[in-house]
Design an enzyme around this catalytic site. Structure first.
Site, PDB file in Angstrom:
ATOM      1  N   GLU A 114      -2.064  49.926 -37.019  1.00  0.00           N
ATOM      2  CA  GLU A 114      -3.010  49.341 -36.056  1.00  0.00           C
ATOM      3  C   GLU A 114      -2.517  48.000 -35.516  1.00  0.00           C
ATOM      4  O   GLU A 114      -3.188  47.367 -34.706  1.00  0.00           O
ATOM      5  CB  GLU A 114      -4.386  49.152 -36.703  1.00  0.00           C
ATOM      6  CG  GLU A 114      -5.082  50.459 -37.083  1.00  0.00           C
ATOM      7  CD  GLU A 114      -5.134  51.461 -35.932  1.00  0.00           C
ATOM      8  OE1 GLU A 114      -5.641  51.107 -34.862  1.00  0.00           O
ATOM      9  OE2 GLU A 114      -4.642  52.592 -36.124  1.00  0.00           O
ATOM     10  N   ARG A 152      20.718  45.095 -18.673  1.00  0.00           N
ATOM     11  CA  ARG A 152      21.346  45.378 -17.379  1.00  0.00           C
ATOM     12  C   ARG A 152      21.320  44.178 -16.439  1.00  0.00           C
ATOM     13  O   ARG A 152      22.005  44.184 -15.422  1.00  0.00           O
ATOM     14  CB  ARG A 152      20.781  46.646 -16.746  1.00  0.00           C
ATOM     15  CG  ARG A 152      19.325  46.614 -16.418  1.00  0.00           C
ATOM     16  CD  ARG A 152      18.793  48.006 -16.145  1.00  0.00           C
ATOM     17  NE  ARG A 152      19.468  48.653 -15.020  1.00  0.00           N
ATOM     18  CZ  ARG A 152      19.346  48.284 -13.752  1.00  0.00           C
ATOM     19  NH1 ARG A 152      18.606  47.229 -13.437  1.00  0.00           N
ATOM     20  NH2 ARG A 152      19.972  48.939 -12.803  1.00  0.00           N
ATOM     21  N   ASP A 167      19.834  45.516  -7.044  1.00  0.00           N
ATOM     22  CA  ASP A 167      18.762  46.493  -7.262  1.00  0.00           C
ATOM     23  C   ASP A 167      17.773  46.360  -6.129  1.00  0.00           C
ATOM     24  O   ASP A 167      17.329  45.259  -5.818  1.00  0.00           O
ATOM     25  CB  ASP A 167      17.999  46.206  -8.564  1.00  0.00           C
ATOM     26  CG  ASP A 167      18.703  46.798  -9.765  1.00  0.00           C
ATOM     27  OD1 ASP A 167      19.646  47.589  -9.564  1.00  0.00           O
ATOM     28  OD2 ASP A 167      18.290  46.476 -10.887  1.00  0.00           O
TER      29      ASP A 167
END
Ligand code: ADE
Length: 244
Positions: A114, A152, A167
Site C-alpha cells: 500500500e 535519453r 524531439d
C-alpha cells in the site's frame, strides 16, 4: 549520471538493458546502483512490511529497512535528491524530466504494497513523482519510465540526428506523422510533399501536422502556449482543410 535504485525487485530493472538505454548503460553514461531494503532489514525473517495502523487492507513498508537502504545509497551518492515514485506525487512532464537529467546523481525509492510509512517520506524524500493518474502495483514500472526518459536526455545517448533536443514532442506539442518505404502500401500513398525533395515544404508540412494533431487531440497543450505568426497561419490552414 549515477542513479541509486531502492527496490525489493531489482531484477525488474533488467528491462533497461535494451536499445539506446542499454547502450548508455554499457558505455557508463548512466550507472545504476541497487539497494534492496530486504538486505537492510534487522528483522530475523527480513520482513520489510507490517499491517497498517488503523486497520484496512494491505501492508505498509516499514521505516527501518528503507531508511537503512537510503542511508547506504546516500553514502554512495551524497548529493542525490531522493525521489519517491507514487500516484500521490506530482504528475511527470517533459520539463521535469529535462531538469532531472541535469543532476549528477539521483536516488529513486520504489514502494510496494500500500506504500511506505508516511514518516519515512517526511524524513527522507525530497520529491514525490507520479507517471499518471492510474495505480500500478509498485513504483518499479514508473521508475523504468522515468529512467528511460531521463537517460535519453543525457548528452551523447542519442545520435545527433535524433537527439532529444530534436524531439518534436518536448511537452508542448505532439509529433508529426512518420512514413517509410514503400511509397504505396495497401493502396495508401505517402503524402506527396515528403517525396518532393523540397526541404522547406517538408518542414512546413511537418510543423502544420504537429500543430494540427495537437489541436485535434490535446487542445489544452495549445492553450498553454503562444504561437508565432507562421504557426498560427499553418494551424488555421489545417483547421480550414479539416472543415472542407
Ligand atoms: N506507483 C504506483 N502507481 C504509480 C504511478 N502512477 N506513478 C508513480 N508511481 C506509482
Amino acid at each position: 549520471m549515477q542513479i541509486g535504485i531502492i527496490s525489493l525487485f531489482p531484477e525488474i530493472f533488467s528491462a533497461l538493458d535494451y536499445g539506446v538505454i542499454g547502450r548508455a548503460i554499457d558505455e557508463q553514461k548512466v550507472v545504476l546502483h541497487y539497494f534492496n531494503p530486504r538486505d537492510y532489514s534487522t528483522d530475523k525473517h527480513q520482513r520489510v512490511d507490517d499491517r497498517p495502523y488503523g486497520g484496512g487492507a494491505g501492508m505498509v513498508m516499514q521505516v527501518q529497512p528503507i531508511q537503512a537502504a537510503i542511508t547506504c545509497a546516500k553514502a554512495c551518492l551524497p548529493t542525490a535528491p531522493v525521489i519517491y515514485l507514487t500516484p500521490q506525487g506530482r504528475v511527470l512532464q517533459q520539463d521535469t524530466v529535462q531538469l532531472l537529467s541535469k543532476q549528477p546523481s539521483l536516488i529513486f525509492l520504489n514502494g510496494r504494497y500500500e506504500g511506505v510509512d508516511e514518516r519515512l517520506i517526511a524524513a527522507e524524500v525530497d520529491v514525490e513523482c507520479s507517471i499518471g493518474d492510474y495505480v500500478l502495483s509498485g513504483g518499479e514500472f514508473a521508475n523504468l519510465v522515468l529512467i528511460d526518459a531521463i537517460t535519453r536526455c543525457l548528452p551523447g545517448v542519442l545520435g545527433h540526428a535524433d537527439s532529444a533536443v530534436n524531439d518534436s514532442f518536448t511537452g508542448d506539442r505532439l509529433d508529426y506523422p512518420h512514413y517509410t518505404r514503400p511509397a504505396i502500401i495497401n493502396g495508401m500513398p505517402v503524402p506527396a510533399v515528403l517525396t518532393s525533395g523540397d526541404h522547406q515544404a517538408i518542414a512546413r508540412w511537418r510543423l502544420k501536422q504537429a500543430l494540427g494533431r495537437t489541436w485535434q487531440r490535446r487542445p489544452e497543450l495549445l492553450s498553454k502556449q503562444s504561437l508565432s505568426f507562421e504557426e498560427r497561419l499553418l494551424l488555421d490552414e489545417f483547421i480550414d482543410e479539416c472543415e472542407e
